[in-house]
Design a protein around this motif. Structure first.
Motif, PDB file in Angstrom:
ATOM      1  N   VAL A 118       0.844  -1.188   0.000  1.00  0.00           N
ATOM      2  CA  VAL A 118       0.000   0.000   0.000  1.00  0.00           C
ATOM      3  C   VAL A 118       0.879   1.238   0.000  1.00  0.00           C
ATOM      4  N   GLU A 119       0.759   2.048  -1.035  1.00  0.00           N
ATOM      5  CA  GLU A 119       1.496   3.313  -1.087  1.00  0.00           C
ATOM      6  C   GLU A 119       0.664   4.397  -0.408  1.00  0.00           C
ATOM      7  N   VAL A 120       1.303   5.152   0.469  1.00  0.00           N
ATOM      8  CA  VAL A 120       0.616   6.142   1.285  1.00  0.00           C
ATOM      9  C   VAL A 120       1.383   7.453   1.258  1.00  0.00           C
ATOM     10  N   THR A 121       0.661   8.547   1.046  1.00  0.00           N
ATOM     11  CA  THR A 121       1.241   9.880   1.185  1.00  0.00           C
ATOM     12  C   THR A 121       0.939  10.369   2.596  1.00  0.00           C
ATOM     13  N   ILE A 122       1.994  10.679   3.344  1.00  0.00           N
ATOM     14  CA  ILE A 122       1.870  11.068   4.748  1.00  0.00           C
ATOM     15  C   ILE A 122       2.123  12.567   4.889  1.00  0.00           C
ATOM     16  N   GLY A 123       1.284  13.236   5.697  1.00  0.00           N
ATOM     17  CA  GLY A 123       1.518  14.646   5.989  1.00  0.00           C
ATOM     18  C   GLY A 123       0.755  15.566   5.060  1.00  0.00           C
ATOM     19  N   THR A 124       1.027  16.860   5.193  1.00  0.00           N
ATOM     20  CA  THR A 124       0.342  17.871   4.393  1.00  0.00           C
ATOM     21  C   THR A 124       1.359  18.866   3.833  1.00  0.00           C
ATOM     22  N   ARG A 145       4.982  16.606   2.951  1.00  0.00           N
ATOM     23  CA  ARG A 145       4.508  15.285   2.547  1.00  0.00           C
ATOM     24  C   ARG A 145       5.656  14.338   2.233  1.00  0.00           C
ATOM     25  N   THR A 146       5.458  13.088   2.630  1.00  0.00           N
ATOM     26  CA  THR A 146       6.386  12.024   2.271  1.00  0.00           C
ATOM     27  C   THR A 146       5.580  10.832   1.773  1.00  0.00           C
ATOM     28  N   THR A 147       6.239   9.935   1.058  1.00  0.00           N
ATOM     29  CA  THR A 147       5.580   8.740   0.537  1.00  0.00           C
ATOM     30  C   THR A 147       6.184   7.501   1.180  1.00  0.00           C
ATOM     31  N   GLU A 148       5.330   6.603   1.616  1.00  0.00           N
ATOM     32  CA  GLU A 148       5.776   5.347   2.209  1.00  0.00           C
ATOM     33  C   GLU A 148       5.091   4.183   1.519  1.00  0.00           C
ATOM     34  N   THR A 149       5.743   3.033   1.542  1.00  0.00           N
ATOM     35  CA  THR A 149       5.129   1.797   1.084  1.00  0.00           C
ATOM     36  C   THR A 149       4.969   0.884   2.290  1.00  0.00           C
ATOM     37  N   LEU A 150       3.729   0.550   2.580  1.00  0.00           N
ATOM     38  CA  LEU A 150       3.417  -0.316   3.711  1.00  0.00           C
ATOM     39  C   LEU A 150       2.986  -1.677   3.183  1.00  0.00           C
TER      40      LEU A 150
END
Length: 370
Positions: free
Chosen positions: A175-181, A185-190
């Motif tokens: 699951v790719e997730v954009t974190i923050g505003t 913002r950063t992108t993580e893969t969970l």
């Protein structure tokens, strides 16, 4: 970029997602992702929450009744009561609503004693029961979050899911997730073994990201206005009041009166707001039954209640991919039924025997809407 592998990744930080998280976190490692900056931002935080055991289709009533002990033990319920009112020419509709909601007819004079602003010249029929109760939805949601965290579950806000893939090689979801505003913002893969789709009005969009067919979810807008106490009355002990055919309802709230047109207009998933014309029409229907005119609206808002075609929630493993679990389509019943719904999702994921009977499980199954 970082990688985490919880047993269960829950998409949605409303009551649907958090009730499942609270039930799952003692048994499995759990991560909740909420796209907004606060939990319960959409439907869960905009409900005129009531506990009404006879409200909704049969499977909903089963979930609601299975949730009652949780609500009562934790002190979420408080007395309110429900009253139905109808015009002199609405006898047939009135009788049908009384049967559906298990209400007992009372004299109009008694109804006016209970709610002094009712107009005895406009109200032809009235009914009442005292089993409907207020439900503290905010404390319910916050307690689900506390339980989740107390068992090591993680809840992340400002976490927007942008892509979902299933890896057949190791049977894990990525699951790719954009974190923050903003610029932070950063992108993580969970990665996770299971996904719970508790994304409310956006649940079909989450399924599309995962490459799975939709369930035909339709969000419907429900608007609300907060009015000053009519005529300066103390509304504290008034029941919830509903127009016949649920064409409007009113509910005391912190010394004010909430009035809704009970609208259910189909809309696309969005941050809902009240339609001024729909709200005005609903307030006019309310005014027809009362002696005090609406002179001021202090605040208004709207939320989305999402339904599939048969009006019954969709809960359980996707028939095409069993590790993708639906918890969607709760309509207007999600608050009161959330404890049992959360336990059901947890039982299905952990292969434990659900408390819900087999017929109700089948009625809730995602397979029925494919």
């Amino acid at each position: 970029m970082s990688t985490q592998i919880p047993d269960v990744l829950i998409i949605g930080g409303g009551l649907a997602g958090l009730s499942a998280a609270a039930a799952l976190s003692p048994r499995r490692s759990t991560l909740v992702l909420e796209s907004e900056s606060a939990l319960g931002y959409h439907s869960s935080g905009r409900s005129a929450a009531m506990f009404e055991a006879h409200y909704g289709p049969g499977p909903v009533q089963v979930l609601t009744q299975a949730s009652e002990a949780h609500h009562r033990i934790n002190g979420y319920l408080s007395p309110r009561g429900m009253m139905l009112v109808a015009g002199p020419d609405q006898a047939e509709e009135f009788a049908a609503d009384c049967a559906t909601l298990s209400l007992t007819e009372i004299p109009v004079e008694q109804a006016v004693q209970m709610v002094p602003v009712l107009n005895p010249d406009a109200v032809g029929f009235a009914a009442y029961h005292d089993t409907a109760e207020d439900l503290d939805a905010d404390r319910l949601l916050q307690d689900f979050a506390k339980v989740t965290r107390s068992h090591g579950g993680v809840i992340r806000t400002d976490a927007q899911v942008t892509a979902i893939r299933h890896s057949a090689a190791d049977d894990l979801w990525e699951v790719e997730v954009t974190i923050g505003t903003g610029t932070g913002r950063t992108t993580e893969t969970l990665r996770s073994r299971h996904i719970v789709n508790a994304a409310g009005a956006w649940a079909d969009e989450i399924a599309a990201l995962a490459g799975l067919p939709p369930i035909g979810l339709q969000p419907k807008r429900r608007s609300m206005a907060r009015l000053p106490a009519p005529g300066g009355h103390d509304v504290t002990r008034w029941p919830m009041i509903m127009g016949v055919g649920e064409c409007w309802y009113a509910k005391p709230d912190a010394g004010k009166l909430l009035v809704s047109p009970a609208d259910a207009d189909p809309v696309a998933p969005h941050d809902a707001y009240a339609d001024d014309m729909v709200l005005a029409e609903g307030l006019a229907r309310y005014e027809e039954m009362v002696s005090e005119p609406v002179t001021r609206v202090e605040h208004n808002w709207a939320g989305l209640r999402s339904f599939v075609a048969d009006g019954v929630p969709v809960m359980g493993p996707d028939p095409d991919q069993p590790s993708f679990v639906w918890c969607a389509g709760q309509g207007g019943y999600g608050v009161q039924s959330s404890p049992a719904a959360g336990r059901l999702i947890a039982d299905l994921i952990t292969s434990e025997t659900p408390e819900i009977d087999a017929a109700t499980l089948a009625a809730l199954s995602p397979g029925r809407v494919r």
